[in-house]
Design an enzyme around this catalytic site. Structure first.
Site, PDB file in Angstrom:
ATOM      1  N   ASP A  10     -17.336 -11.479  13.526  1.00 47.08           N
ATOM      2  CA  ASP A  10     -15.971 -11.079  13.865  1.00 47.08           C
ATOM      3  C   ASP A  10     -15.052 -12.303  13.789  1.00 47.08           C
ATOM      4  O   ASP A  10     -15.400 -13.382  14.289  1.00 47.08           O
ATOM      5  CB  ASP A  10     -15.992 -10.531  15.303  1.00 47.08           C
ATOM      6  CG  ASP A  10     -14.684  -9.886  15.698  1.00 47.08           C
ATOM      7  OD1 ASP A  10     -14.334  -8.868  15.100  1.00 47.08           O
ATOM      8  OD2 ASP A  10     -14.017 -10.403  16.612  1.00 47.08           O
ATOM      9  N   GLU A  17     -34.225 -19.610   8.757  1.00 48.85           N
ATOM     10  CA  GLU A  17     -35.506 -19.882   9.433  1.00 48.85           C
ATOM     11  C   GLU A  17     -36.313 -18.605   9.590  1.00 48.85           C
ATOM     12  O   GLU A  17     -37.506 -18.648   9.851  1.00 48.85           O
ATOM     13  CB  GLU A  17     -35.256 -20.428  10.850  1.00 48.85           C
ATOM     14  CG  GLU A  17     -34.838 -21.857  10.917  1.00 48.85           C
ATOM     15  CD  GLU A  17     -34.401 -22.200  12.348  1.00 48.85           C
ATOM     16  OE1 GLU A  17     -34.840 -21.526  13.312  1.00 48.85           O
ATOM     17  OE2 GLU A  17     -33.588 -23.129  12.473  1.00 48.85           O
TER      18      GLU A  17
HETATM   19  C1  GLC Z   1     -11.813  -8.019  14.617  1.00 50.64           C
HETATM   20  C2  GLC Z   1     -12.310  -6.621  14.917  1.00 50.64           C
HETATM   21  C3  GLC Z   1     -11.255  -5.900  15.710  1.00 50.64           C
HETATM   22  C4  GLC Z   1     -11.024  -6.645  17.001  1.00 50.64           C
HETATM   23  C5  GLC Z   1     -10.680  -8.102  16.732  1.00 50.64           C
HETATM   24  C6  GLC Z   1     -10.788  -8.912  17.973  1.00 50.64           C
HETATM   25  O1  GLC Z   1     -10.713  -8.042  13.792  1.00 50.64           O
HETATM   26  O2  GLC Z   1     -12.623  -5.967  13.736  1.00 50.64           O
HETATM   27  O3  GLC Z   1     -11.590  -4.568  15.960  1.00 50.64           O
HETATM   28  O4  GLC Z   1      -9.964  -6.048  17.698  1.00 50.64           O
HETATM   29  O5  GLC Z   1     -11.567  -8.682  15.815  1.00 50.64           O
HETATM   30  O6  GLC Z   1     -12.118  -9.102  18.319  1.00 50.64           O
END
Ligand code: GLC
Length: 586
Positions: free
Chosen positions: A243, A292
């Site tokens: 993310d 790993e």
């Molecule tokens: C990313 C995720 C989204 C979330 C953001 C903050 O963009 O896809 O859904 O709100 O990160 O974590």
């Protein structure tokens, strides 16, 4: 594409939750190859995104969960996907649907238990499906132990160094430390009250105030995340979706950007809080951990980089395996634009030896049926775009429900909306709930078997018009959108030209018999495959390129054209507006 002996998929008469075929053992993963041999599985994998809250509810509380996913694995297997990416299911106060993680090694009770996660991974592997989980390193939940410690401490305490706390500007520190803006709207800083109750320092949150940004220059932050990766790798996950993989590192000194409306520039401008060069060092260290482990574990970056060149840096050989191609996702349905983004994507990723990772929708973006114009036209284009995407070299991600042709739900009852992005945005219009409506599985009214026996309402209601779009309603109809995706994924495995590799653009006008050449995209893939796309509003007639394998709409008879051209009717074919067709040539 390397096709192994594993036959994935079942007969047309099987039911969505019970495949007719006996599941293959885990050893039969599609594309499995010994190190150094064949195509690594991820270079051409089709990976299905499960937004957990909205995929399937196993325990009857109206919210999707791990048990629900496990119950529906046979559906995913028969659909023909190679892997599933599951959005966060970790312990969380759900301020951002789970992207605010309070404890990374625990499963939130809303979604099940650690045992459910392990059972899901095991069952998926038994069915030959790999599991990718989310990791959210840019920020934690404000309820995370570290942040609670930081709030309870005094300015200057070591516990505040794991996050980004600063004194405010202005005479009494009443102004935010800089002009950075939150992706969800408003300033990226929130001021806290200190222990004595008086106004205190500010902390950075590029998303919701409930998601404080971590300080990635802190060694403990790095060590903790390496441990989190190992925790899930030890439980057998096949990889991670990272993310905000372009976040984490902020420019030294936290300089002002100098203008407002910064988030509109995301993905096209360099910002001091995104896509900093130093972030690549983190990805390199994570790659070493992945390597790993046996079995080709992977990582895919959610990186909003200002150019395809900068995006390619995330998939250098010693970094991550894939990065979502959001430049492709954002391209209008126009021949020249599409051709340019496809060429630029393939060129930039091949410079670093990586495949391109195509995507049309996800849980943050308006569904592509709606982006392409909604209604019948939107659906027609969405089907054509999916077929085009699945013929391009590389890997592709599908977002749950796109295989049903679902559109964005724009008329959800106001009081049920939950997305923090919408709540913080000024016009209230940019919420993401509309692409997160629970999937319709069967039956004739909401929640459409999303919940067992329909015992509870789903957390967002599905519209009446989805009655015709349920999995059950489309399952046996080859002309349905679900039928189209199933067949396309089956052909991707069967036709050696599809998947990893190259493409060529022949001189498109050569085979044009009537219609506008500017509407036509034609690409070839070796051996023996042609994809034709008519992006225009009028039919285009071409000389039939080969034997038709699949098309997004029924192709027209070319008799009328043949009458006023020299080509015999059997040699000409009409490509209707907004359509894609796959052809085999000898
Ligand atoms: C990313 C995720 C989204 C979330 C953001 C903050 O963009 O896809 O859904 O709100 O990160 O974590």
């Amino acid at each position: 594409m390397t096709v192994t002996g594993h036959v994935h998929g079942a007969t047309r008469t099987d039911s969505p939750s019970q495949p007719a075929t006996v599941p293959a053992p885990a050893a039969a993963f599609h594309g499995e190859s010994a190190p150094g041999e064949g195509t690594p599985w991820w270079r051409d994998a089709v990976i299905y995104q499960v937004y957990i809250r909205s995929f399937a509810d196993g325990n009857g509380d109206g919210v999707g969960d791990l048990l629900g996913i496990r119950t529906r694995l046979p559906y995913l297997r028969t659909l023909g996907v190679d892997a599933v990416w599951i959005t966060p299911f970790y312990a969380s106060p759900m301020a951002d649907g789970g992207y605010d993680v309070a404890e990374h090694r625990e499963v939130d009770p809303l979604f099940g238990t650690l045992g459910d996660a392990e059972a899901l991974i095991a069952e998926a592997h038994r069915l030959g499906i790999r599991i990718i989980v989310d990791v959210v390193p840019n920020h934690t939940s404000a309820r995370h132990r570290w942040f609670r410690e930081a709030l309870a401490a005094v300015p200057g305490d070591a516990s505040r160094e794991r996050y980004i706390f600063r004194a405010g500007r202005g005479e009494r520190g009443e102004l935010p430390p800089n002009d950075w803006e939150s992706v969800f709207g408003g300033p990226a800083w929130t001021r806290i009250a200190e222990r004595d109750g008086g106004p205190g320092e500010w902390y950075l949150h590029l998303f919701d105030p409930a998601q404080p940004d971590l300080n990635w220059r802190h060694l403990e932050v790095r060590a903790e995340h390496e441990d989190i990766l190992r925790f899930w790798l030890d439980r057998g996950v096949d990889g991670f979706r990272i993310d905000v993989a372009h976040g984490m590192i902020k420019a030294d000194g936290l300089p002002d950007v100098g203008y407002s409306g910064q988030i509109e520039m995301l993905g096209s401008s360099v910002l001091p809080y995104f896509d900093q060069d130093e972030v690549h060092e983190i990805h390199r260290s994570w790659r070493r951990i992945l390597d790993e482990y046996p079995g080709q574990r992977i990582a895919v970056a959610e990186a909003w980089a200002p150019s395809l060149e900068r995006l390619a840096a995330y998939v250098r050989p010693d970094e991550l395996h894939q990065a979502f191609n959001f430049h492709f996702l954002g391209t209008p349905w126009q021949r020249d634009d599409l051709r340019r983004v496809i060429d630029d994507s393939l060129r930039t990723s091949s410079l670093v030896g990586a495949p391109t990772t195509w995507v049309l929708s996800n849980h943050d973006i308006r569904r592509h049926v709606t982006r392409y114009g909604d209604g019948e036209r939107g659906l027609r284009r969405a089907r054509a775009a999916a077929l085009m995407m699945l013929a391009l070299p590389g890997s592709a991600y599908l977002y749950q429900g796109e295989e049903l042709g679902l559109e964005e739900v724009l008329d959800l009852p106001e009081e049920l909306l939950q997305d923090p992005q919408r709540l913080r945005s000024e016009d209230g219009s940019s919420g993401r709930d509309g692409c997160r409506v629970p999937l319709p599985w069967g039956g004739s009214e909401s929640p459409y078997n999303f919940t067992p026996l329909n015992i509870a309402d789903s957390w967002l209601p599905a519209p009446d018009r989805w009655r015709e779009k349920t999995v059950e309603a489309q399952w046996t109809d080859p002309a349905s959108t679900l039928g189209l995706y199933r067949r396309a994924l089956e052909l991707r495995r069967k036709l050696p030209a599809l998947g990893d590799g190259q493409l060529d653009w022949p001189d498109g006008s050569a085979d044009l018999l009537s219609g506008d050449a500017d509407d036509l995209l034609v690409f070839h893939r070796a051996p023996g495959f042609v994809c034709t796309v008519n992006v225009g509003e009028r039919p285009v007639t071409i000389r039939r390129p080969g034997a038709l394998e699949l098309s997004s709409v029924e192709l027209g008879e070319a008799a009328a054209v043949a009458a006023d051209s020299e080509s015999p009717a059997t040699d000409a074919v009409v490509l209707p507006p907004d359509s894609t067709a796959w052809w085999s040539i000898r």
